[in-house]
Scaffold this motif. Structure first.
Motif, mmCIF file in Angstrom:
data_model
loop_
_atom_site.group_PDB
_atom_site.id
_atom_site.type_symbol
_atom_site.label_atom_id
_atom_site.label_comp_id
_atom_site.label_asym_id
_atom_site.label_seq_id
_atom_site.Cartn_x
_atom_site.Cartn_y
_atom_site.Cartn_z
ATOM 1 N N LYS A 11 -7.667 -33.295 -24.473
ATOM 2 C CA LYS A 11 -8.789 -32.803 -23.668
ATOM 3 C C LYS A 11 -9.010 -33.789 -22.531
ATOM 4 C CE LYS A 11 -11.017 -30.434 -27.473
ATOM 5 N NZ LYS A 11 -12.177 -30.331 -28.337
ATOM 6 N N PHE A 12 -9.195 -33.225 -21.336
ATOM 7 C CA PHE A 12 -9.274 -34.046 -20.142
ATOM 8 C C PHE A 12 -10.516 -33.725 -19.322
ATOM 9 C CE2 PHE A 12 -4.882 -33.548 -21.358
ATOM 10 C CZ PHE A 12 -4.413 -34.846 -21.319
ATOM 11 N N LYS A 13 -11.042 -34.748 -18.657
ATOM 12 C CA LYS A 13 -12.125 -34.543 -17.706
ATOM 13 C C LYS A 13 -11.570 -33.799 -16.496
ATOM 14 C CE LYS A 13 -14.664 -38.606 -19.155
ATOM 15 N NZ LYS A 13 -15.166 -39.939 -18.808
ATOM 16 N N LYS A 14 -12.442 -33.115 -15.789
ATOM 17 C CA LYS A 14 -12.012 -32.360 -14.606
ATOM 18 C C LYS A 14 -11.662 -33.287 -13.438
ATOM 19 C CE LYS A 14 -14.513 -28.103 -15.662
ATOM 20 N NZ LYS A 14 -13.422 -27.414 -16.282
ATOM 21 N N GLU A 48 -2.254 -45.941 -20.240
ATOM 22 C CA GLU A 48 -3.403 -46.527 -20.961
ATOM 23 C C GLU A 48 -4.014 -47.671 -20.156
ATOM 24 O OE1 GLU A 48 -6.339 -46.931 -23.577
ATOM 25 O OE2 GLU A 48 -4.816 -45.369 -23.761
ATOM 26 N N GLU A 49 -3.159 -48.479 -19.555
ATOM 27 C CA GLU A 49 -3.650 -49.584 -18.724
ATOM 28 C C GLU A 49 -4.544 -49.065 -17.604
ATOM 29 O OE1 GLU A 49 -1.829 -53.355 -16.199
ATOM 30 O OE2 GLU A 49 -0.592 -51.560 -16.485
ATOM 31 N N LYS A 50 -4.214 -47.900 -17.070
ATOM 32 C CA LYS A 50 -4.993 -47.293 -15.986
ATOM 33 C C LYS A 50 -6.120 -46.400 -16.518
ATOM 34 C CE LYS A 50 -2.736 -48.994 -12.502
ATOM 35 N NZ LYS A 50 -3.417 -49.880 -11.538
ATOM 36 N N LYS A 51 -6.327 -46.444 -17.838
ATOM 37 C CA LYS A 51 -7.377 -45.669 -18.518
ATOM 38 C C LYS A 51 -7.145 -44.161 -18.430
ATOM 39 C CE LYS A 51 -10.836 -49.284 -18.495
ATOM 40 N NZ LYS A 51 -9.892 -50.247 -18.884
ATOM 41 N N LEU A 52 -5.869 -43.790 -18.402
ATOM 42 C CA LEU A 52 -5.483 -42.383 -18.391
ATOM 43 C C LEU A 52 -4.947 -42.005 -19.770
ATOM 44 C CD1 LEU A 52 -3.687 -42.258 -14.929
ATOM 45 C CD2 LEU A 52 -6.003 -41.504 -15.492
ATOM 46 N N GLY A 53 -5.093 -40.740 -20.108
ATOM 47 C CA GLY A 53 -4.626 -40.262 -21.398
ATOM 48 C C GLY A 53 -3.524 -39.236 -21.250
ATOM 49 N N PRO A 57 -9.274 -39.165 -20.199
ATOM 50 C CA PRO A 57 -9.556 -38.583 -21.516
ATOM 51 C C PRO A 57 -10.987 -38.068 -21.641
ATOM 52 C CG PRO A 57 -8.526 -40.748 -21.725
ATOM 53 C CD PRO A 57 -8.880 -40.560 -20.283
ATOM 54 N N ASP A 58 -11.117 -36.928 -22.300
ATOM 55 C CA ASP A 58 -12.410 -36.358 -22.665
ATOM 56 C C ASP A 58 -12.281 -35.843 -24.101
ATOM 57 O OD1 ASP A 58 -15.048 -35.644 -22.330
ATOM 58 O OD2 ASP A 58 -14.597 -33.697 -21.425
#
Length: 184
Positions: free
Chosen positions: A14-17, A127-132, A165-166
């Motif tokens: 699940k991802f933020k817009k 992950e380092e860039k806070k992405l999922g 990530p959401d």
């Protein structure tokens, strides 16, 4: 620091817009490019998809195959999928701001192993860039490759939906018994 990134990284469906900067995705691909590979062939190829229409097409093709797969699955796998509330529906393929398709070069030495090492690097860089992301391998990878007009010389290995990530669910626990190292 690397261990902390690895401990924090979890599968995200699940991802933020909000769309992350493309530079963060490109940085992660640059990190992946530093992975070791058989004969230094670097047999990985990346295709970044942003188009809502193309993401929708990919989702439709994948869900068609997933539906057939889910109808046939039995036993422990069926129980596990049910317990985790997984289904043939894959909305993350459309909802993630980016889809990164990762291909291996057919015929390159240790191509698949090398590409999956690069994917591991890439996941930690995200992950380092806070992405999922979730390494998604649909049952019909070749159909997806045809949909994006991939050359015959490439084999699609994985689709990585990428975004912020959401997903509130926690990371699945690690099996500590795997940490045993035998020595001779």
């Amino acid at each position: 620091m690397l261990y902390e990134l690895a401990k924090r990284r979890k599968t995200v469906r699940k991802f933020k817009k909000e769309k992350p900067p493309i530079e963060d995705v490109l940085y992660s691909v640059k990190v992946a490019n530093e992975a070791p590979s058989g004969m230094n062939a670097q047999p990985w190829h990346f295709l970044l998809i942003e188009s809502p229409q193309k993401k929708k097409q990919i989702r439709e093709v994948c869900e068609k195959a997933e539906k057939c797969f889910y109808e046939k699955v039995r036993g422990k796998l069926k129980e596990w999928l049910s317990e985790k509330n997984f289904s043939w529906r894959k909305p993350f393929l459309e909802e993630a701001p980016y889809l990164l398709l990762v291909f291996s070069q057919k015929g390159a030495p240790y191509s698949r192993e090398s590409v999956w090492l690069a994917i591991g690097y890439l996941l930690l860089a995200l992950e380092e860039k806070k992405l999922g992301s979730v390494p998604y391998t649909p049952p019909n990878l070749s159909e997806v490759a045809k949909l994006v007009n991939a050359p015959e010389s490439l084999k699609l290995e994985v689709i990585l939906p990428i975004g912020y990530p959401d997903d509130p669910k926690p990371k699945y626990p690690r099996n500590e018994s795997n940490l045993k190292i035998d020595t001779f």
